[in-house]
Design an enzyme around this catalytic site. Structure first.
Site, PDB file in Angstrom:
ATOM      1  N   ASP A  50       0.948  -1.201  -0.144  1.00  0.00           N
ATOM      2  CA  ASP A  50       0.025  -0.013   0.070  1.00  0.00           C
ATOM      3  C   ASP A  50       0.788   1.143  -0.145  1.00  0.00           C
ATOM      4  O   ASP A  50       2.053   1.060   0.172  1.00  0.00           O
ATOM      5  CB  ASP A  50      -0.900  -0.184   1.205  1.00  0.00           C
ATOM      6  CG  ASP A  50      -0.256   0.031   2.468  1.00  0.00           C
ATOM      7  OD1 ASP A  50      -0.500  -0.917   3.438  1.00  0.00           O
ATOM      8  OD2 ASP A  50       0.513   0.840   2.661  1.00  0.00           O
ATOM      9  N   HIS A  70       8.401  -5.550  -1.393  1.00  0.00           N
ATOM     10  CA  HIS A  70       7.525  -6.680  -1.994  1.00  0.00           C
ATOM     11  C   HIS A  70       6.663  -6.018  -3.187  1.00  0.00           C
ATOM     12  O   HIS A  70       5.970  -6.436  -3.673  1.00  0.00           O
ATOM     13  CB  HIS A  70       6.729  -7.327  -1.256  1.00  0.00           C
ATOM     14  CG  HIS A  70       7.201  -8.014  -0.322  1.00  0.00           C
ATOM     15  ND1 HIS A  70       6.564  -8.657   1.021  1.00  0.00           N
ATOM     16  CD2 HIS A  70       8.475  -8.708  -0.061  1.00  0.00           C
ATOM     17  CE1 HIS A  70       7.235  -9.618   1.577  1.00  0.00           C
ATOM     18  NE2 HIS A  70       8.597  -9.586   1.111  1.00  0.00           N
ATOM     19  N   GLY A 105       4.601  -4.750  13.246  1.00  0.00           N
ATOM     20  CA  GLY A 105       3.456  -5.245  12.527  1.00  0.00           C
ATOM     21  C   GLY A 105       3.867  -6.517  11.496  1.00  0.00           C
ATOM     22  O   GLY A 105       3.077  -6.290  10.526  1.00  0.00           O
ATOM     23  N   ALA A 135      -0.117  -0.834  16.751  1.00  0.00           N
ATOM     24  CA  ALA A 135       1.126   0.087  16.257  1.00  0.00           C
ATOM     25  C   ALA A 135       0.646   1.511  16.503  1.00  0.00           C
ATOM     26  O   ALA A 135       1.457   2.121  16.917  1.00  0.00           O
ATOM     27  CB  ALA A 135       1.309  -0.431  14.840  1.00  0.00           C
TER      28      ALA A 135
HETATM   29  N1  APR Z   1      -0.867  -3.298  15.189  1.00  0.00           N
HETATM   30  C1  APR Z   1       0.317  -4.156  15.401  1.00  0.00           C
HETATM   31  N2  APR Z   1       0.422  -5.314  14.994  1.00  0.00           N
HETATM   32  C2  APR Z   1      -0.554  -5.712  14.294  1.00  0.00           C
HETATM   33  C3  APR Z   1      -1.993  -5.044  14.367  1.00  0.00           C
HETATM   34  C4  APR Z   1      -1.901  -3.866  14.758  1.00  0.00           C
HETATM   35  N3  APR Z   1      -3.068  -2.896  14.918  1.00  0.00           N
HETATM   36  N4  APR Z   1      -2.930  -5.845  13.704  1.00  0.00           N
HETATM   37  C5  APR Z   1      -2.113  -7.073  13.416  1.00  0.00           C
HETATM   38  N5  APR Z   1      -0.962  -6.993  13.816  1.00  0.00           N
HETATM   39  C6  APR Z   1       0.221  -7.974  13.505  1.00  0.00           C
HETATM   40  C7  APR Z   1      -0.497  -9.667  13.587  1.00  0.00           C
HETATM   41  O1  APR Z   1      -0.446  -9.997  15.059  1.00  0.00           O
HETATM   42  C8  APR Z   1       0.634 -10.109  12.878  1.00  0.00           C
HETATM   43  O2  APR Z   1       1.776 -10.575  13.447  1.00  0.00           O
HETATM   44  O3  APR Z   1       0.570  -7.788  12.361  1.00  0.00           O
HETATM   45  C9  APR Z   1       0.969  -9.096  11.598  1.00  0.00           C
HETATM   46  C10 APR Z   1       0.354  -9.441  10.332  1.00  0.00           C
HETATM   47  O4  APR Z   1       1.149 -10.571   9.990  1.00  0.00           O
HETATM   48  P1  APR Z   1       0.839 -10.986   8.287  1.00  0.00           P
HETATM   49  O5  APR Z   1      -0.611 -10.980   8.200  1.00  0.00           O
HETATM   50  O6  APR Z   1       1.419 -12.297   8.246  1.00  0.00           O
HETATM   51  O7  APR Z   1       1.464  -9.780   7.414  1.00  0.00           O
HETATM   52  P2  APR Z   1       2.910  -9.790   7.150  1.00  0.00           P
HETATM   53  O8  APR Z   1       3.899 -10.033   8.268  1.00  0.00           O
HETATM   54  O9  APR Z   1       3.310  -8.181   6.526  1.00  0.00           O
HETATM   55  O10 APR Z   1       3.248 -10.709   5.878  1.00  0.00           O
HETATM   56  C11 APR Z   1       4.426 -10.817   5.247  1.00  0.00           C
HETATM   57  O11 APR Z   1       3.567 -12.201   3.507  1.00  0.00           O
HETATM   58  O12 APR Z   1       1.763 -12.688   2.124  1.00  0.00           O
HETATM   59  C12 APR Z   1       3.176 -12.123   2.203  1.00  0.00           C
HETATM   60  O13 APR Z   1       4.274 -10.603   0.815  1.00  0.00           O
HETATM   61  C13 APR Z   1       2.930 -10.837   1.818  1.00  0.00           C
HETATM   62  O14 APR Z   1       4.125  -8.869   2.690  1.00  0.00           O
HETATM   63  C14 APR Z   1       3.413 -10.160   3.111  1.00  0.00           C
HETATM   64  C15 APR Z   1       4.595 -11.111   3.778  1.00  0.00           C
END
Ligand code: APR
Length: 232
Positions: free
Chosen positions: A94, A109, A175, A219
């Site tokens: 985003d 990414h 996050g 966050a």
């Molecule tokens: N504040 C902080 N952390 C949060 C919040 C919040 N409001 N809401 C959710 N989280 C945390 C969750 O606990 C989780 O550990 O954010 C994390 C999101 O994890 P994922 O959904 O796995 O996302 P991400 O880690 O960015 O994924 C990595 O995977 O699918 C691929 O390429 C995609 O960039 C992505 C990568």
């Protein structure tokens, strides 16, 4: 905390969650009943280009209805006011970090608001929908695709990221679930080079054990507090 000069920050979907952007592995991590991982692959793009392009068109269109949250704004303030080196590496596609004002930013990414020519490698800003078959403005091939790094593809700007991690005095992860490499390994690289490490996440991540300090919570609350500490 030892003298901190060079800071590297990694963000994941959790930093955009409070802006209303769905995370990948939390509730709502499905799209049309499919795991995101099954949509973001070169195989899926080859097998069903219309489905993959539609997935990104919907996410690109959604950007108009979300806005940076206090975590994005605090990170932009740190970028503007931090006297030393600072690099923000985001896994997110985003544009909320940019809209929040962050400048020293790498999208490892890729980005929703960019199109990549699968023929010549040219990339260009893209705001609208991107159906399969759009022609590249440089080479003319009908091969424009979402400028997103799919599973199995090499993330962008890895040399610059590795260099920054090697020089970091502090590595901060915000996050992210720590489920996807190479991003999930950055904390180990930073520790190897002697950096202090801090994690801020809603829940313990898969990599929490690697961090010297782990703060649990949203966050939007934790990041502004941390930036205040850094700039005090
Ligand atoms: N504040 C902080 N952390 C949060 C919040 C919040 N409001 N809401 C959710 N989280 C945390 C969750 O606990 C989780 O550990 O954010 C994390 C999101 O994890 P994922 O959904 O796995 O996302 P991400 O880690 O960015 O994924 C990595 O995977 O699918 C691929 O390429 C995609 O960039 C992505 C990568």
């Amino acid at each position: 905390m030892a003298a901190i000069r060079n800071v590297v920050i990694l963000t994941g979907a959790g930093v955009s969650a409070e802006s209303g952007v769905a995370t990948f592995r939390g509730p709502g991590g499905l799209w049309e009943g499919q795991r995101v991982e099954d949509v973001c692959t070169p195989q899926a793009l080859a097998r069903d280009p219309a489905l993959v392009h539609r997935f990104y068109d919907e996410r690109r269109a959604k950007l108009a209805s979300v806005a940076p949250n206090p975590a994005h704004l605090a990170l932009a303030r740190l970028d503007a006011e931090w006297p030393g080196e600072l690099l923000l590496v985001t896994q997110n596609v985003d544009d909320l970090h940019e809209r929040g004002g962050s400048m020293r930013l790498i999208h490892m990414h890729g980005e929703l608001k960019s199109a990549l020519c699968a023929g010549c490698g040219h990339r260009e800003a893209w705001e609208e929908s991107l159906p399969p078959g759009c022609e590249c403005t440089v080479c003319g091939a009908p091969l424009l695709r979402p400028d997103i790094v799919f599973f199995g593809e090499m993330p962008y700007r890895m040399e610059a990221i590795e260099r920054a991690l090697a020089e970091a005095d502090l590595f901060v992860s915000i996050g992210t679930s720590g489920a996807v490499y190479p991003a999930a390994g950055f904390v180990q690289t930073a520790r190897y080079h002697g950096a202090d490490t801090l994690e801020m996440n809603l829940d313990p991540s898969q990599g929490s054990g690697w961090f010297a300090e782990s703060r649990l919570g949203p966050a939007g609350v934790l990041v502004p507090e941390w930036v205040e500490e850094m700039l005090a």
